[in-house]
Design an enzyme around this catalytic site. Structure first.
Site, short mmCIF file in Angstrom:
data_model
loop_
_atom_site.label_atom_id
_atom_site.label_comp_id
_atom_site.label_asym_id
_atom_site.label_seq_id
_atom_site.Cartn_x
_atom_site.Cartn_y
_atom_site.Cartn_z
N TYR A 46 -25.13 -72.10 -10.33
CA TYR A 46 -25.12 -73.11 -11.40
C TYR A 46 -25.41 -72.43 -12.74
O TYR A 46 -26.33 -71.64 -12.84
CB TYR A 46 -26.19 -74.18 -11.15
CG TYR A 46 -25.61 -75.48 -10.69
CD1 TYR A 46 -24.57 -76.08 -11.40
CD2 TYR A 46 -26.09 -76.12 -9.56
CE1 TYR A 46 -24.03 -77.28 -10.99
CE2 TYR A 46 -25.55 -77.33 -9.14
CZ TYR A 46 -24.51 -77.90 -9.85
OH TYR A 46 -23.98 -79.08 -9.44
N GLU A 48 -25.13 -74.23 -16.18
CA GLU A 48 -24.95 -75.13 -17.33
C GLU A 48 -25.38 -74.44 -18.62
O GLU A 48 -26.41 -73.79 -18.67
CB GLU A 48 -25.79 -76.40 -17.18
CG GLU A 48 -25.11 -77.47 -16.39
CD GLU A 48 -25.66 -77.55 -14.99
OE1 GLU A 48 -26.05 -76.48 -14.46
OE2 GLU A 48 -25.68 -78.67 -14.44
N ASP A 193 -1.14 -77.61 -27.64
CA ASP A 193 -1.35 -77.57 -26.19
C ASP A 193 -0.25 -76.68 -25.62
O ASP A 193 0.88 -77.09 -25.43
CB ASP A 193 -1.26 -78.99 -25.62
CG ASP A 193 -1.35 -78.99 -24.09
OD1 ASP A 193 -1.34 -77.90 -23.48
OD2 ASP A 193 -1.43 -80.08 -23.50
N THR A 220 -3.84 -74.47 -19.94
CA THR A 220 -4.26 -74.23 -18.57
C THR A 220 -4.13 -72.73 -18.33
O THR A 220 -3.46 -72.02 -19.09
CB THR A 220 -3.37 -75.00 -17.57
OG1 THR A 220 -2.02 -74.84 -17.94
CG2 THR A 220 -3.72 -76.47 -17.53
N LYS A 223 -0.48 -71.38 -15.20
CA LYS A 223 0.98 -71.52 -15.26
C LYS A 223 1.58 -70.15 -15.56
O LYS A 223 1.44 -69.23 -14.76
CB LYS A 223 1.35 -72.60 -16.29
CG LYS A 223 0.83 -73.99 -15.92
CD LYS A 223 1.36 -75.05 -16.84
CE LYS A 223 1.01 -76.46 -16.40
NZ LYS A 223 -0.31 -76.93 -16.81
N ARG A 229 -6.48 -71.86 -11.18
CA ARG A 229 -6.34 -73.21 -11.72
C ARG A 229 -7.53 -73.47 -12.62
O ARG A 229 -8.68 -73.27 -12.25
CB ARG A 229 -6.33 -74.25 -10.59
CG ARG A 229 -5.23 -74.04 -9.59
CD ARG A 229 -4.96 -75.30 -8.82
NE ARG A 229 -4.11 -76.16 -9.61
CZ ARG A 229 -2.79 -75.99 -9.76
NH1 ARG A 229 -2.17 -75.00 -9.17
NH2 ARG A 229 -2.09 -76.82 -10.51
#
Ligand code: DSN
Length: 423
Positions: A46, A48, A193, A220, A223, A229
């Site tokens: 973790y 954060e 984008d 992203t 691609k 991903r």
């Protein structure tokens, strides 16, 4: 693997991927190094917060790996700041909207049926409920040229806070300088984008919106960029202390964006994915990747030309990027859904897609969308594009002929076996 049920499905998916040809333009095959990082022990942690400012202990390695990903992303895209934590493209876009706008504010994006993405204000999405989307679109369906005069007129009338360049089904280059001029005139932040084409920008074969005055780029990472991903947000600005409230200025974009991602929209970042993003950015900086990007464009052009020779009507009559949109209804008299199923049947995977101002509904649209990023990774070249186009033509011409489809399926499978998946 003890879990035989999942092991079986993984093996079946590997077989499906290797026996067919992947033509969905938003998909790709990652390297074994990217997969190794995704499956690494970083998944246990973790983290954060951001490097050097975390809410949990034990961050010596997570800080270093996130910093590496950030630095590599900044270099690759010539950005001042990178936030590599967004889990996917939709939350990345959402984070930007919330970083710069208040509910009720106006944003200008591409007409959805002309190529804009769902997150660019499709009715029913959270962003469409919170923000007021206004549109620009193409003025010439034959060339795909954006109607920049209409864009300017609408921008002057509606004063958008953000002008968004970007698409998920548009085969032409955008004129970023024209976007920038309109953005400057109306005082809008310029956001790109670039999810579909970020890899091609990193590889230097398509224009980088930052070179034309854009302030923010989302993408992203899976691609054309050929990473895990996930997504990231790149921006102009000066990185400052994320604990103090800041005004909405371009200089403050890094802080506004970071806070919008965490704690705004997400909790713990996926550190194994961030490690894999770092690996993908390393790979995209190598000379071989530039060659890959060049071949993606060559392949798409040859594929588009060959399809047109065979009588396919292509939206905008060709392509400048990695994707081709074919109007199946006009070319063959049936819809894109039938084409998707028929081609899947012979091992060619693509997706049904709306064409500009499509008279048919989205679940049964007129077109299909296909592209070359994955098959180029697999090693296919120009001469193979001719084969792919011919298989598509033969299959669609005989979409009710099981014997012919079986014969084509065998040919595709045999051909695909000559191009193994990256291991
Ligand atoms: N699903 C992606 C695409 O195929 O374009 C975008 O979200």
């Amino acid at each position: 693997m003890q879990d035989k049920a999942v092991a079986k499905l993984i093996a079946a998916e590997e077989k499906r991927q290797s026996e067919g040809l992947e033509l969905i333009p938003s998909e790709n095959y990652v390297s074994s190094e990217v997969r190794q990082a995704m499956g690494s022990i970083f998944t246990n942690k973790y983290s954060e917060g951001f490097p050097g400012k975390r809410y949990y202990g034990g961050q010596v390695n997570t800080d270093a790996v996130e910093k590496l990903a950030i630095d590599r992303a900044k270099t690759l895209f010539k950005a001042d700041h990178a936030n590599v934590q967004p889990h996917s493209g939709a939350p990345a876009n959402e984070a930007v909207y919330h970083a710069w706008m208040e509910p009720g504010d106006t944003i200008m994006g591409m007409e959805l049926s002309h190529g804009g993405h769902l997150t660019h204000g499709r009715p029913g999405t959270i962003s469409a409920k919170l923000f007021n989307f206004v549109r620009y679109g193409i003025d010439d369906i034959e060339t795909g040229k954006i109607d920049y005069a209409q864009m300017r007129e609408t921008a002057l009338k509606t004063k958008p806070k953000i002008i968004l360049a970007g698409f998920s089904s548009y085969p032409r280059e955008l004129d970023y300088a024209k976007f920038a001029a309109i953005g400057e005139e109306v005082g809008a932040v310029l956001m790109a984008d670039m999810s579909h084409i970020a890899g091609l920008i990193a590889g230097g074969v398509l224009n980088n919106p930052f070179d034309f005055g854009f302030h923010i780029m989302t993408t992203t990472t899976h691609k054309t960029l050929r990473g895990p991903r996930g997504a990231m947000i790149l921006s102009r600005g000066i990185v400052s202390n994320p604990l103090k409230p800041v005004d909405k200025t371009i200089d403050n974009l890094p802080t506004l964006i970071d806070r919008s991602v965490f704690p705004g929209l997400q909790g713990g970042p996926h550190m194994h994915i961030i490690a894999a993003k770092a690996v993908a950015f390393y790979e995209a900086a190598q000379p071989a990747y530039k060659l890959y990007c060049e071949q993606v464009l060559i392949n798409a052009k040859v594929l588009g030309d060959e399809l047109m020779k065979l009588g396919f009507k292509l939206v905008t009559n060709g392509t400048d990027n990695h994707m081709v949109l074919a109007d199946i209804q006009t070319s063959f008299g049936f819809d894109g859904g039938v084409a998707e199923k028929t081609l899947d049947r012979i091992g060619l995977t693509l997706n049904k897609n709306v064409v500009p101002d499509d008279p048919l509904p989205p679940f049964r649209p007129s077109g299909v969308r296909l592209g070359t990023p994955a098959i180029t990774t697999r090693g296919l070249k120009e001469e193979h594009m001719i084969k792919v186009a011919q298989w598509m033509h033969k299959a669609l011409k005989s979409h009710n002929d099981e014997t012919e489809l079986n014969k084509l399926a065998k040919e595709v499978k045999q051909f695909a076996s000559e191009f193994p998946l990256p291991d």
